[in-house]
Design an enzyme around this catalytic site. Sequence first.
Site, mmCIF file in Angstrom:
data_model
loop_
_atom_site.group_PDB
_atom_site.id
_atom_site.type_symbol
_atom_site.label_atom_id
_atom_site.label_comp_id
_atom_site.label_asym_id
_atom_site.label_seq_id
_atom_site.Cartn_x
_atom_site.Cartn_y
_atom_site.Cartn_z
ATOM 1 C CB CYS A 123 -0.879 -0.016 1.239
ATOM 2 S SG CYS A 123 -2.170 -1.316 1.233
ATOM 3 C CG HIS A 264 -3.311 2.986 1.761
ATOM 4 N ND1 HIS A 264 -3.754 2.357 0.734
ATOM 5 C CD2 HIS A 264 -3.322 2.098 3.019
ATOM 6 C CE1 HIS A 264 -4.111 1.332 1.082
ATOM 7 N NE2 HIS A 264 -3.817 1.000 2.251
ATOM 8 C CG ASN A 294 -6.508 -1.227 1.150
ATOM 9 O OD1 ASN A 294 -6.018 -1.067 0.280
ATOM 10 N ND2 ASN A 294 -6.243 -1.657 2.640
#
Length: 337
Positions: A123, A264, A294
Amino acid sequence: MNLPNSDSPSKRGVKILGTGLTLPNHLLTNDELSKTIDTNDAWIQQRTGIRQRYVVQNGQTVRDLAVGAVSQALENAGLEPKDLDFLICCTMTPEMVCPNTGARIVADLGAVPAGAMDLSAACSGFVFGLNIGHDLIKSGSYKNIAVVGAETLSEMVNWKDRRTCVLFGDGAGAVILSATDQTQCGCVYQAMHSNGNGWKDLFVPRREYQLPDENALFNGSLDTLQMNGREVYKFAVSTFKATVDQALKACNLKADDLAMIVAHQSNARILESAREKLGLPKEKLYINIDRFANTSAASVPLCLHELNEAGRIKTGDLVLFIGMGGGLTWGSNLWRW
């Protein structure tokens, strides 16, 4: 000796000329998920803030998503594929181990012989890629670089494991970085960190011997994402504010000096908690996890494209990019527009 593109680094800035995104066609809501696993919309939203996510189907690949995002970014930048000198594909879900996905993206775009590489930092990937792309241009060796975050996490989760499958989605976001004579533009601070001791909290085992002996959360399926949600949550909460504080201190700034934090999208609760601790108004920390879930390395550029399209970032603004993910990895990039 005069070399191509070798003007002094002190005499060139770096601009984000264009942004782009691509999403899969299939929209998967929480209600649809509840038909196949023991969950419901209220349970997912309360814990994560996620309402829906997009997932690939019918043979669509991470490369397809990346090509679409870079193509749009090039168009918005007013450039042609042949103008690209280099491409960084940030992904933890490459199409193949070899060749690298970036090289095939370059070929699909018609940008050969631009250099290309895959960057794997989960990420944190896009933020790492942004740092590297900026410095390659700042060095004087390159003029135009594409940085794309692209993921097909739907192919890496166990769809019977409600602890993980509800969290993730697919997508791609891209930026075009370009040299400029506006020397004030570009990265004014960056950081990249890792702690491999935390690997067992978020990992994808390919073989049984790669499972830690004490791992009690194995979902029973190799080649799928294994996550200790409680530990990852604790890591993200503590790391987020520390990363912001580190950047502000290094640049002698206050949180109010930031026009926007582009972070993020791991969990809406984490983001809101961090925003409150920093004393920032809602409009200064962008959140879209409710619509995209996500998307790992794609989440930061997806946010950036939406902000850019909405005209919410202006010339001279200070924008702080933050990434945190598996590895464990975390990093930041403070950018002056």
